[in-house]
Scaffold this motif. Structure first.
Motif, PDB file in Angstrom:
ATOM      1  N   SER A   1       0.787  -1.340   0.155  1.00  0.00           N
ATOM      2  CA  SER A   1      -0.088  -0.083   0.033  1.00  0.00           C
ATOM      3  C   SER A   1       0.820   1.317   0.018  1.00  0.00           C
ATOM      4  O   SER A   1       2.093   1.151   0.218  1.00  0.00           O
ATOM      5  CB  SER A   1      -0.749   0.059   1.216  1.00  0.00           C
ATOM      6  OG  SER A   1      -1.706  -0.918   1.221  1.00  0.00           O
ATOM      7  N   ALA A   2       0.228   2.477  -0.418  1.00  0.00           N
ATOM      8  CA  ALA A   2       0.946   3.540  -0.507  1.00  0.00           C
ATOM      9  C   ALA A   2       1.187   4.226   1.011  1.00  0.00           C
ATOM     10  O   ALA A   2       0.291   4.272   1.687  1.00  0.00           O
ATOM     11  CB  ALA A   2       0.450   4.701  -1.275  1.00  0.00           C
ATOM     12  N   ASN A   3       2.469   4.469   1.210  1.00  0.00           N
ATOM     13  CA  ASN A   3       2.899   4.961   2.755  1.00  0.00           C
ATOM     14  C   ASN A   3       2.066   6.207   3.084  1.00  0.00           C
ATOM     15  O   ASN A   3       1.554   6.396   4.218  1.00  0.00           O
ATOM     16  CB  ASN A   3       4.223   5.403   2.712  1.00  0.00           C
ATOM     17  CG  ASN A   3       5.154   3.937   2.596  1.00  0.00           C
ATOM     18  OD1 ASN A   3       4.815   2.853   2.996  1.00  0.00           O
ATOM     19  ND2 ASN A   3       6.305   4.173   2.210  1.00  0.00           N
ATOM     20  N   ASP A   4       1.998   7.205   2.230  1.00  0.00           N
ATOM     21  CA  ASP A   4       0.944   8.373   2.540  1.00  0.00           C
ATOM     22  C   ASP A   4      -0.376   8.156   2.744  1.00  0.00           C
ATOM     23  O   ASP A   4      -0.937   8.416   3.668  1.00  0.00           O
ATOM     24  CB  ASP A   4       1.047   9.449   1.567  1.00  0.00           C
ATOM     25  CG  ASP A   4       0.541   9.104   0.198  1.00  0.00           C
ATOM     26  OD1 ASP A   4       0.589   7.807  -0.053  1.00  0.00           O
ATOM     27  OD2 ASP A   4       0.341  10.064  -0.574  1.00  0.00           O
ATOM     28  N   LEU A   5      -1.010   7.202   2.116  1.00  0.00           N
ATOM     29  CA  LEU A   5      -2.350   6.459   2.250  1.00  0.00           C
ATOM     30  C   LEU A   5      -2.363   5.755   3.637  1.00  0.00           C
ATOM     31  O   LEU A   5      -3.277   6.203   4.436  1.00  0.00           O
ATOM     32  CB  LEU A   5      -2.938   5.805   1.370  1.00  0.00           C
ATOM     33  CG  LEU A   5      -3.132   6.605   0.094  1.00  0.00           C
ATOM     34  CD1 LEU A   5      -3.605   5.768  -1.211  1.00  0.00           C
ATOM     35  CD2 LEU A   5      -4.192   7.612   0.206  1.00  0.00           C
TER      36      LEU A   5
ATOM     37  N   GLN B   1      -0.594   6.331   6.163  1.00  0.00           N
ATOM     38  CA  GLN B   1      -0.262   7.362   7.446  1.00  0.00           C
ATOM     39  C   GLN B   1      -1.776   8.294   7.479  1.00  0.00           C
ATOM     40  O   GLN B   1      -2.259   8.461   8.620  1.00  0.00           O
ATOM     41  CB  GLN B   1       0.683   8.360   6.874  1.00  0.00           C
ATOM     42  CG  GLN B   1       0.967   9.460   7.975  1.00  0.00           C
ATOM     43  CD  GLN B   1       1.327   8.696   9.287  1.00  0.00           C
ATOM     44  OE1 GLN B   1       1.944   7.668   9.352  1.00  0.00           O
ATOM     45  NE2 GLN B   1       0.678   9.406  10.484  1.00  0.00           N
ATOM     46  N   GLN B   2      -2.309   8.610   6.294  1.00  0.00           N
ATOM     47  CA  GLN B   2      -3.701   9.202   6.420  1.00  0.00           C
ATOM     48  C   GLN B   2      -4.630   8.250   7.227  1.00  0.00           C
ATOM     49  O   GLN B   2      -5.513   8.989   8.068  1.00  0.00           O
ATOM     50  CB  GLN B   2      -4.088   9.632   4.902  1.00  0.00           C
ATOM     51  CG  GLN B   2      -2.921  10.699   4.211  1.00  0.00           C
ATOM     52  CD  GLN B   2      -3.665  10.887   2.919  1.00  0.00           C
ATOM     53  OE1 GLN B   2      -4.689  10.612   2.569  1.00  0.00           O
ATOM     54  NE2 GLN B   2      -2.624  11.380   2.124  1.00  0.00           N
ATOM     55  N   ALA B   3      -4.628   6.939   6.690  1.00  0.00           N
ATOM     56  CA  ALA B   3      -5.792   6.150   7.322  1.00  0.00           C
ATOM     57  C   ALA B   3      -5.458   6.062   8.897  1.00  0.00           C
ATOM     58  O   ALA B   3      -6.397   5.850   9.726  1.00  0.00           O
ATOM     59  CB  ALA B   3      -5.815   4.719   6.605  1.00  0.00           C
ATOM     60  N   ASN B   4      -4.115   5.634   9.109  1.00  0.00           N
ATOM     61  CA  ASN B   4      -3.727   5.777  10.503  1.00  0.00           C
ATOM     62  C   ASN B   4      -4.278   6.952  11.317  1.00  0.00           C
ATOM     63  O   ASN B   4      -4.874   6.515  12.428  1.00  0.00           O
ATOM     64  CB  ASN B   4      -2.088   5.761  10.535  1.00  0.00           C
ATOM     65  CG  ASN B   4      -1.587   5.220  11.921  1.00  0.00           C
ATOM     66  OD1 ASN B   4      -2.336   5.517  12.833  1.00  0.00           O
ATOM     67  ND2 ASN B   4      -0.388   5.001  11.928  1.00  0.00           N
ATOM     68  N   GLU B   5      -4.083   8.019  10.842  1.00  0.00           N
ATOM     69  CA  GLU B   5      -4.461   9.215  11.691  1.00  0.00           C
ATOM     70  C   GLU B   5      -6.084   9.191  11.916  1.00  0.00           C
ATOM     71  O   GLU B   5      -6.633   9.716  12.807  1.00  0.00           O
ATOM     72  CB  GLU B   5      -3.814  10.340  10.856  1.00  0.00           C
ATOM     73  CG  GLU B   5      -2.543  10.557  11.177  1.00  0.00           C
ATOM     74  CD  GLU B   5      -1.887  11.768  10.300  1.00  0.00           C
ATOM     75  OE1 GLU B   5      -2.815  12.539   9.557  1.00  0.00           O
ATOM     76  OE2 GLU B   5      -0.659  11.955  10.177  1.00  0.00           O
ATOM     77  N   SER B   6      -6.560   9.082  10.657  1.00  0.00           N
ATOM     78  CA  SER B   6      -7.996   9.012  10.668  1.00  0.00           C
ATOM     79  C   SER B   6      -8.742   8.109  11.657  1.00  0.00           C
ATOM     80  O   SER B   6      -9.599   8.100  12.413  1.00  0.00           O
ATOM     81  CB  SER B   6      -8.636   8.537   9.329  1.00  0.00           C
ATOM     82  OG  SER B   6     -10.110   8.542   9.308  1.00  0.00           O
ATOM     83  N   ILE B   7      -8.030   6.586  11.646  1.00  0.00           N
ATOM     84  CA  ILE B   7      -8.693   5.789  12.585  1.00  0.00           C
ATOM     85  C   ILE B   7      -8.390   5.899  13.899  1.00  0.00           C
ATOM     86  O   ILE B   7      -9.282   5.648  15.022  1.00  0.00           O
ATOM     87  CB  ILE B   7      -8.003   4.258  12.171  1.00  0.00           C
ATOM     88  CG1 ILE B   7      -8.664   3.923  10.659  1.00  0.00           C
ATOM     89  CG2 ILE B   7      -8.390   3.102  13.202  1.00  0.00           C
ATOM     90  CD1 ILE B   7      -7.774   3.008   9.955  1.00  0.00           C
ATOM     91  N   GLN B   8      -7.311   6.437  14.197  1.00  0.00           N
ATOM     92  CA  GLN B   8      -6.871   6.740  15.718  1.00  0.00           C
ATOM     93  C   GLN B   8      -7.883   7.740  16.250  1.00  0.00           C
ATOM     94  O   GLN B   8      -8.046   7.737  17.632  1.00  0.00           O
ATOM     95  CB  GLN B   8      -5.291   7.384  15.731  1.00  0.00           C
ATOM     96  CG  GLN B   8      -4.413   6.233  15.329  1.00  0.00           C
ATOM     97  CD  GLN B   8      -3.932   5.192  16.408  1.00  0.00           C
ATOM     98  OE1 GLN B   8      -4.994   4.999  17.377  1.00  0.00           O
ATOM     99  NE2 GLN B   8      -3.135   4.233  16.309  1.00  0.00           N
ATOM    100  N   HIS B   9      -8.145   8.728  15.416  1.00  0.00           N
ATOM    101  CA  HIS B   9      -9.192   9.599  15.995  1.00  0.00           C
ATOM    102  C   HIS B   9     -10.564   9.179  16.279  1.00  0.00           C
ATOM    103  O   HIS B   9     -11.306   9.270  17.146  1.00  0.00           O
ATOM    104  CB  HIS B   9      -9.203  10.928  14.940  1.00  0.00           C
ATOM    105  CG  HIS B   9     -10.443  11.632  15.195  1.00  0.00           C
ATOM    106  ND1 HIS B   9     -10.210  12.932  15.927  1.00  0.00           N
ATOM    107  CD2 HIS B   9     -11.748  12.000  14.633  1.00  0.00           C
ATOM    108  CE1 HIS B   9     -11.294  13.543  16.328  1.00  0.00           C
ATOM    109  NE2 HIS B   9     -12.065  12.880  15.287  1.00  0.00           N
ATOM    110  N   ILE B  10     -10.915   8.098  15.316  1.00  0.00           N
ATOM    111  CA  ILE B  10     -12.149   7.605  15.485  1.00  0.00           C
ATOM    112  C   ILE B  10     -12.262   6.507  16.861  1.00  0.00           C
ATOM    113  O   ILE B  10     -13.490   6.365  17.499  1.00  0.00           O
ATOM    114  CB  ILE B  10     -12.388   6.568  14.288  1.00  0.00           C
ATOM    115  CG1 ILE B  10     -12.860   7.447  13.105  1.00  0.00           C
ATOM    116  CG2 ILE B  10     -13.595   5.834  14.481  1.00  0.00           C
ATOM    117  CD1 ILE B  10     -12.688   6.792  11.864  1.00  0.00           C
TER     118      ILE B  10
END
Length: 252
Positions: free
Chosen positions: A124-128, A130-139
């Motif tokens: 998977s793309a590293n930037d995606l 990272q974006q998914a990681n940040e989004s899920i941690q927030h949720i």
């Protein structure tokens, strides 16, 4: 300059319905017995579709997204069966790599390797990621999680402190329903976190067309005889909500 267009996929209607409802200026296109929904989320152009189950269905769908809708990146969201003992129902896995566990052209090619490509694992793309990681941690912040999912629904599936995992996802046209299947897969691919039926095929197509992608999976069951019995309710009340919130926070 190429216009950014994000493709968003799920295998089942229940996994993606909530994301479709986020669309503004929605247009529908019927191609190959699938309906593609084009519109915007947070002013970003997106195309949303559910592929149906399995590697062939998913490959056909993502190919259409690439060739007909000119997507520049892809997010796949849906459910999976947990393989690792560290996973529990309600956890989320981001696939850093994906492999087709039912690909075996040995001795012509190494087991799991895609013939004539020379690869077995697709990243998977590293930037995606990272974006998914940040989004899920927030949720997964407890105050936020209980704001978007009812306490009754969380309790039904014993979801108390869900966690995020990043690692290997294995895909194949096979439903895992007993411990023997799990043990066999872990002997061959011991780093596997979860199994599903589309991700690695989507990853291969994206790799061949040079499209960055990320595969995000909610653990709905333990991929054995104890699998959750109310699958439809889980997808509607848990994984669908996860998908809505993840997409809202990734696409800014």
């Amino acid at each position: 300059m190429t216009q950014r267009i994000i493709g968003i996929m799920g295998a089942l209607p229940e996994e993606i319905t909530g994301v479709i409802e986020l669309l503004k200026d929605k247009e529908e296109y019927r191609i190959g017995k699938r309906t593609y929904y084009k519109g915007t989320i947070n002013d970003q152009q997106v195309v949303v579709v559910y592929s149906r189950i399995g590697k062939v269905a998913a490959s056909a769908t993502v190919s259409t997204l690439i060739l007909k809708f000119n997507i520049t990146e892809l997010i796949f969201t849906g459910v999976a069966g947990g393989i690792s003992n560290h996973l529990k129902i309600g956890d989320i896995v981001i696939g850093s790599e994906l492999v087709q566990h039912d690909m075996d052209a040995y001795p012509l090619f190494p087991t799991f390797e895609i013939p004539l490509i020379g690869k077995s694992h697709f990243k998977s793309a590293n930037d995606l990621i990272q974006q998914a990681n940040e989004s899920i941690q927030h949720i997964f912040d407890q105050n936020y999680l209980h704001h978007v999912i009812s306490s009754d629904d969380l309790e039904q599936f014993h979801i108390h402190q869900p966690s995020l995992h990043i690692g290997l996802i294995a895909s194949g046209d096979q439903f895992f329903r007993d411990q023997t299947q799990k043990d066999h897969l872990l002997e061959l691919l011991p780093e596997t976190l979860c199994v599903e039926m589309e991700g690695a095929a989507v990853a291969q197509v994206c790799y061949e067309f040079g499209i960055p992608f990320v595969i995000i999976r909610t653990i709905s069951d333990e991929a054995d005889q104890h699998s959750t019995i109310d699958f439809t309710r889980f997808t509607e009340k848990i994984s669908n909500i996860y998908s809505i919130e993840i997409i809202k926070h990734i696409i800014k």
